[in-house]
Scaffold this motif. Sequence first.
Motif, PDB file in Angstrom:
ATOM      1  N   GLY A  24      -5.742  -2.182 -10.258  1.00  0.00           N
ATOM      2  CA  GLY A  24      -5.572  -2.721  -8.916  1.00  0.00           C
ATOM      3  C   GLY A  24      -4.856  -4.054  -8.856  1.00  0.00           C
ATOM      4  N   VAL A  50      -4.107   4.200  -6.489  1.00  0.00           N
ATOM      5  CA  VAL A  50      -5.426   3.930  -5.918  1.00  0.00           C
ATOM      6  C   VAL A  50      -5.417   4.295  -4.438  1.00  0.00           C
ATOM      7  CG1 VAL A  50      -7.223   2.193  -5.540  1.00  0.00           C
ATOM      8  CG2 VAL A  50      -5.704   2.006  -7.533  1.00  0.00           C
ATOM      9  N   ILE A  52      -7.204   3.714  -0.848  1.00  0.00           N
ATOM     10  CA  ILE A  52      -8.056   2.735  -0.169  1.00  0.00           C
ATOM     11  C   ILE A  52      -8.133   3.041   1.322  1.00  0.00           C
ATOM     12  CG2 ILE A  52      -7.634   0.864  -1.827  1.00  0.00           C
ATOM     13  CD1 ILE A  52      -5.564  -0.284   0.150  1.00  0.00           C
ATOM     14  N   THR A 102     -11.926   0.592  -1.822  1.00  0.00           N
ATOM     15  CA  THR A 102     -11.506   1.600  -2.786  1.00  0.00           C
ATOM     16  C   THR A 102     -12.209   2.922  -2.528  1.00  0.00           C
ATOM     17  OG1 THR A 102     -11.096  -0.091  -4.474  1.00  0.00           O
ATOM     18  CG2 THR A 102     -11.382   2.178  -5.237  1.00  0.00           C
ATOM     19  N   SER A 146      -9.231   6.829  -7.372  1.00  0.00           N
ATOM     20  CA  SER A 146      -8.005   6.512  -8.108  1.00  0.00           C
ATOM     21  C   SER A 146      -7.643   7.674  -9.023  1.00  0.00           C
ATOM     22  CB  SER A 146      -8.175   5.229  -8.919  1.00  0.00           C
ATOM     23  OG  SER A 146      -9.149   5.395  -9.925  1.00  0.00           O
TER      24      SER A 146
END
Length: 312
Positions: A44, A70, A72, A78, A81
């Motif tokens: 990240g 990732v 989000i 989050t 991923s």
Amino acid sequence: MNIKHLILAVATVFCATAQAADSLDLSRYQLAASYKLDTLGGMGLEASAVTYARDRGTLFFVGDEGTGVVEISRTGQTLGSMSFSNWPSASSNHDAEGLTYLGNGVLVVAEERLQDAYKFTYQAGGSVALANAPSVSFGNTVGNVGTEGISYDPRNGSFVTVKQDNPQAVLAGNLSFAAGGGVSSLQALFNADAKLGLASLSDVQTLSPVDSLIGTAAADNLLILSLDSRKLIEINRSGQVLSSFDLSGITTQAIEGVTVDEKGVIYLVAEDSGTPNSKLFVLTAVPEPESYAMMLAGLLGVAWRVRRQRGN
């Protein structure tokens, strides 16, 4: 329908009308929020590109260390991923700088120096071997001045990319992905060095996904991000600058990615730049004064009709 519901309905209509113009008009935008992004063991950090997934209501971002993608929320939480494995052997830097979403979980990531793009389907917790993924090349291998952004146009399935520098370039056309390499018809739209007046090009976003621009000439416009100029501009496809937003007061971190949702909300990502976290920044438009006046008139009209109905 009670008066609260009527007021909400009128407000929604006038907010949508306020954005129905020939362009987004970036001068009406302001910073609405910022969020720290999880480091995720390094995945990240150095956020370099972001894209909006309308059918999921989420965002995806990549870091230029090329370790994965990732997912989000629009407030930076989050959700999952997916790691990148087995980059092509020619990719010594794994320099993931461009990202766009095609729908149904399908993403395209662009490698800056190879100027290649790879298509894959997102699976939370999974891994994708990019060397084996359908791919396409749209330029020669260069140094750290290559492809910095890619954006999908859902109207016709075409793409737009930007090259950072030496020379700067805004390219548009079709990409066909295939195992071992597909075919690109990308062509330069104009002389970017001469027309844009930017120190570099860092990302691009098509504006056709914005609902209020559907059916207008503005749906053909592009957002261009420049890290070195610390500026976001809106242009038409002839390279004319239509509006701009100064990013210098938002953060000292390097803002490298931009995307937009169907409501015209703009999302930017910045790499950590020596700070503990990469960041997500959200820009929203402020309605013009005449839009406030129209909305007030509409609300007063609704209130008058409700009172009249109750009196009868």
